[in-house]
Design an enzyme around this catalytic site. Sequence first.
Site, PDB file in Angstrom:
ATOM      1  N   ASP A   1     -10.301   3.305  -3.605  1.00  0.00           N
ATOM      2  CA  ASP A   1     -11.042   2.122  -3.160  1.00  0.00           C
ATOM      3  C   ASP A   1     -12.459   2.157  -3.745  1.00  0.00           C
ATOM      4  O   ASP A   1     -13.108   3.204  -3.712  1.00  0.00           O
ATOM      5  CB  ASP A   1     -11.147   2.102  -1.628  1.00  0.00           C
TER       6      ASP A   1
ATOM      7  N   ASP B   1       0.832  -1.203   0.000  1.00  0.00           N
ATOM      8  CA  ASP B   1       0.000   0.000   0.000  1.00  0.00           C
ATOM      9  C   ASP B   1       0.871   1.259   0.000  1.00  0.00           C
ATOM     10  O   ASP B   1       2.061   1.208  -0.323  1.00  0.00           O
ATOM     11  CB  ASP B   1      -0.931  -0.064   1.225  1.00  0.00           C
TER      12      ASP B   1
HETATM   13  C1  GLA Z   1      -6.295   1.027   1.429  1.00  0.00           C
HETATM   14  C2  GLA Z   1      -6.402   0.068   0.258  1.00  0.00           C
HETATM   15  C3  GLA Z   1      -7.470  -0.964   0.542  1.00  0.00           C
HETATM   16  C4  GLA Z   1      -7.141  -1.709   1.830  1.00  0.00           C
HETATM   17  C5  GLA Z   1      -6.932  -0.725   2.973  1.00  0.00           C
HETATM   18  C6  GLA Z   1      -6.375  -1.390   4.210  1.00  0.00           C
HETATM   19  O1  GLA Z   1      -7.445   1.775   1.586  1.00  0.00           O
HETATM   20  O2  GLA Z   1      -6.685   0.761  -0.918  1.00  0.00           O
HETATM   21  O3  GLA Z   1      -7.582  -1.867  -0.529  1.00  0.00           O
HETATM   22  O4  GLA Z   1      -5.988  -2.472   1.641  1.00  0.00           O
HETATM   23  O5  GLA Z   1      -6.019   0.300   2.621  1.00  0.00           O
HETATM   24  O6  GLA Z   1      -6.253  -0.518   5.269  1.00  0.00           O
END
Ligand code: GLA
Length: 679
Positions: free
Chosen positions: A483, A420
Amino acid sequence: MKMSESPEHNRLPTRALIALALLILPAFEQSCAKAADEPATVWLSSLDLSRMTSGWGRPRVDKSVQDRTMSIAGRKFERGVGTHADSIMYIDLKGGSTRFTAHVGVDDEINGNIGSIEFKIYGDKRLLWQSGVIKAGEPAKKVDVDLAGLKALILMVGSAGDGISYDHADWAEAKFEVTGEKPVALEAPVEEAVILTPKPSPKPRINGARVFGVRPGSPFLFTVAATGERPMEFSAEGLPVGLTLDSKTGRITGSLSRRGQYQVILRAVNALGAVERDFRIVVGDRLALTPPMGWNSWYCFFSSVTDKMMRDAADAMVQTGMINHGYTYVNIDDGWMVKPGSDDPVLGGPVTNSEGQINANGKFPDMKAMTDYIHGKGLKAGLYTSPGPTTCAGFAGSYGHEEQDARRFAEWGFDFLKYDWCSYRRIAKDRSRAELMKPYLVMKAALDKQDRDFIYNLCQYGMGNVWEWGAEVGGHCWRTTGDLGIASSLYRNVINYGFFHAGKEQYAGPGHWNDPDYLLIGHIGWRGSLRPTPLTPNEQYTHVSLWCLLAAPLIFSGDMTKLDEFTLSLLTNDEVIEIDQDPLGRQASRVAQAGETQVWAKDMEDGSKAVGLFNTGEFETKVAARWSDLGVRGKQRVRDLWRQKDIGIFEKEFETDVPRHGVVLVRLFPTRAVAPPAR
Ligand code: GLA
């Protein structure tokens, strides 16, 4: 009781009522005449706003979406509805409304940020009014729509094609003039979940990837995905020395030391028949030669994920048969590490061990035992971390101990890393490409030193056009967007994120894929309050079809233990999956767009074309895939992929009805020109 059976004494009150009605009728007529002269006002904000969707936050009564006095280009409004694109509300006018008026625009609360939206109003399937694109800071546009004779109204706010960031939308002073019954907010139209995917044949069929990459010396694990009645006997011709195939389970294991390509023929036999299929093994530096398929814990368990949930998911992947369609990875997302500063004994504790390697928290007592369990089922295991000191959910990240962590991930037996960004924003000096690439290069170098293969999934939401350099930092796939989220407006995110890939096809290919986030169907949500996806059945068909056309990783993120028949049918249609897993590895392009319809097409290795005809509008409509747009010629056999049925032979175009928010996914096979019969 039928009317004719009505006992005599019941008739008396009826007569009395008629007499009473005759007495009061004049007064009633008078009051109606008064109502007709002076229509009543019904404010939009007085309707049930829980039925209006909002792409962020929630719709507010007489306030902006952030609960402030509504303000558009400096003009304040005391009444109305504040919402956020994408937003939709269905209203039953009950025949009583004659007019709808409002002032619409982007709310000033976004404070100099760029937001642009478009308002649309439909009445009985007809577009009554549209605002055109309205940008932040522009004065409110006046809406004045005649509703006479209309039954139903739809109020929509779209993101005007540039994503939903800062799209704070105001329906200011929005009101109905009503002369009869008041308008009522409706639930979104309900659709029946029709299963189109035929049940797999009891005869053997080999599914999943036709090509597989591995590094020299790395442990090899590939499970031949096959549907059909068990017992089934697997065999292979041309399997290179170093690999063995378990004839009962179809698992190929071992390792290969010599670089090169190996052409193998896989066979599966059961009591009802036999089948064989080509399979290519490529030993070298390239992995993920087809988009990864599997499951991720985020959208059903979020950071409360546990070891047991992972094992249950692996069990379910076998029990539901998903493994027989090519699903492989079982991936933990955020929440497996220690949470710095937490006094919860399960989550707290030292972040790293004595060797400086990251520790798992109490929910994951034995990572190695867990990955052994997953591997024991012929599946692979993945995990998540962040290059920053903490992850997005506040757990420990890998910053400063990347090398040690990569070693630990390998020792634990993982096969997939999602990396991430989150708290790394505090470390990065700026947003230059070099700074964006840096943490990914560091982790890639550490992963490459390990004696096992890792699929490397970058997750930084598309910053700095990651698709342009994701492969350069060694990524096998990269999130191109934010997301998807589980908001009620999920459908808009699905199509906005999916269609965002137009023009990015050159960046996707074997070993490097654009990743628009997970498949959000089935049961998703927080632990303990899992709920069915907010997507309608047609929206779900759109989601899966679009991801397959995009050659996106097919990672389901709903609860594996709550897979219903419909969801499973969406995840396991082999002719649809074949589009995603095609070895040529092309991403579909948008070949036509008109109003609320789009046509996307993807070249397949065998010379055929996969074509998606999408309707993002509110009403069923015709969509045509024209040969001139697709770049094909002559007669084509058109096959409906969801139904796995030929539709017919077409000459210049294929036109079909596509339902609201739906798709028709077809594959075009060129037919050989047939000589005219001799006279
Ligand atoms: C981000 C990512 C998600 C998930 C969260 C976890 O938002 O884009 O897919 O992995 O972190 O905290």
